[in-house]
Write an enzyme that holds these catalytic residues in place. Sequence first.
Site, PDB file in Angstrom:
ATOM      1  N   GLU A 205      40.853  38.369  46.440  1.00  0.00           N
ATOM      2  CA  GLU A 205      39.688  38.460  47.322  1.00  0.00           C
ATOM      3  C   GLU A 205      39.523  37.234  48.212  1.00  0.00           C
ATOM      4  O   GLU A 205      38.474  37.037  48.821  1.00  0.00           O
ATOM      5  CB  GLU A 205      38.432  38.707  46.483  1.00  0.00           C
ATOM      6  CG  GLU A 205      38.529  40.025  45.724  1.00  0.00           C
ATOM      7  CD  GLU A 205      37.273  40.376  44.956  1.00  0.00           C
ATOM      8  OE1 GLU A 205      36.319  39.578  44.978  1.00  0.00           O
ATOM      9  OE2 GLU A 205      37.247  41.452  44.342  1.00  0.00           O
ATOM     10  N   LYS A 337      29.521  50.506  45.220  1.00  0.00           N
ATOM     11  CA  LYS A 337      30.915  50.633  45.645  1.00  0.00           C
ATOM     12  C   LYS A 337      31.164  52.104  45.962  1.00  0.00           C
ATOM     13  O   LYS A 337      31.109  52.946  45.066  1.00  0.00           O
ATOM     14  CB  LYS A 337      31.873  50.167  44.543  1.00  0.00           C
ATOM     15  CG  LYS A 337      31.817  48.676  44.248  1.00  0.00           C
ATOM     16  CD  LYS A 337      32.714  48.331  43.065  1.00  0.00           C
ATOM     17  CE  LYS A 337      32.789  46.837  42.833  1.00  0.00           C
ATOM     18  NZ  LYS A 337      33.546  46.503  41.604  1.00  0.00           N
TER      19      LYS A 337
END
Length: 430
Positions: A205, A337
């Site tokens: 990330e 999400k």
Amino acid sequence: MTAIVDIIGREILDSRGNPTVEVDVVLEDGAVGRAAVPSGASTGAHEAVELRDGDKERYFGKGVLKAVEAVNGEIFDALGGMDAEQQVQIDEIMIGLDGTPNKSRLGANAILGVSLAVAKAAAESFDMPLYRYVGGTSARTLPVPMMNIINGGVHADNPIDFQEFMIMPIGAPSFSEALRMGAEVFHTLKKSLHDEGHNTNVGDEGGFAPNLKSADEALTYIMRAIEKAGYKPGEDIALALDPASSEFFKNGSYVYEGEKKARNIDAQAKYLAELVGRYPIVSIEDGMAEDDFEGWKQVTELIGDKCQLVGDDLFVTNVERLSDGIKNGRANSILIKVNQIGTLTETLAAIEMAYKAGYTAVMSHRSGETEDSTIADLAVASNCGQIKTGSLARADRTAKYNQLLRIEQELGGQAKFAGRAALKAFRYLD
């Protein structure tokens, strides 16, 4: 005008070099919507299922040609000719077509790709930005970014047990200034790590993955970086954690490999409370394991009025699990999400349920991302006030930040940065 005339699925690569699904939806008036589907590394056991081919001779079994075939075949056959603005009906048809509780037959990756591409095509047809099409005229809140600057757990090859250490520029006057503040801390941290002999390669990330042994060590580095960059921890920039505790919850204990220590449920809740007491931590995601309901209740009672406690694996963007959590006092926030649940309609329903219960919502990426920036628009559309989309490195992460910069500029004087108000429900920010 908005009738669907074609749906085209294809296999592309995500930020980890694994296959994922991309979908184009073409409308009668020529408008096209495109969406690419992300994929997680630390996935909740209760998430909707992404369909993988399982052919070990191709991408080691991770291919998505079956999902692509579902898009181009069954799903197009069912949706062809429908109006793209009928989002709810379209999503319901795909859910019914799949026929399983977790979208495992057609694949959540196939269904989500179509769902998001339909919304984007409709927005294009109406000549509207996606955030305005989905959120209406009230969509104008720019979210506080949760910037993941030190990676651990399954996101990095290092001994740190917690998965993410994040900064939140809550004291910034605008999103663009928040981004600048975060970038300055990121580069300051990089120099500090480098000067002390640590590796400054980045994880999935975009955060650094140094060989640190504990959460305390990582937090100390971040606190120093905030101060060296000229900011006040807790006032200008707050801290957030994602332990991803399900990943190290074994046989009723939280096993810290890096610290060579195990904590029972009581000790885990108290440890998180201790960290909140020592550092300006305003948010903890998945501090307890996904099915450790007693642990979740304990930690919520212990620090729920002092800290945002975000359920990710706990809720998996699912209204049934969220409803149960609300009734039983688990957490006070939900991570959103889109690929955990698989349609735009269900995603928005989870956000609405959270709001009605007084829970906050945090829009989130996955560790396996693409250049698709849809979640940036959805964060503004839902006025959720918080977004988690990685560090200040890797184009798959900065794509979302750059889209938010564009939205802020487009909104002009109407733009409102959430700032500290994103966490106003918690007394430590009063």
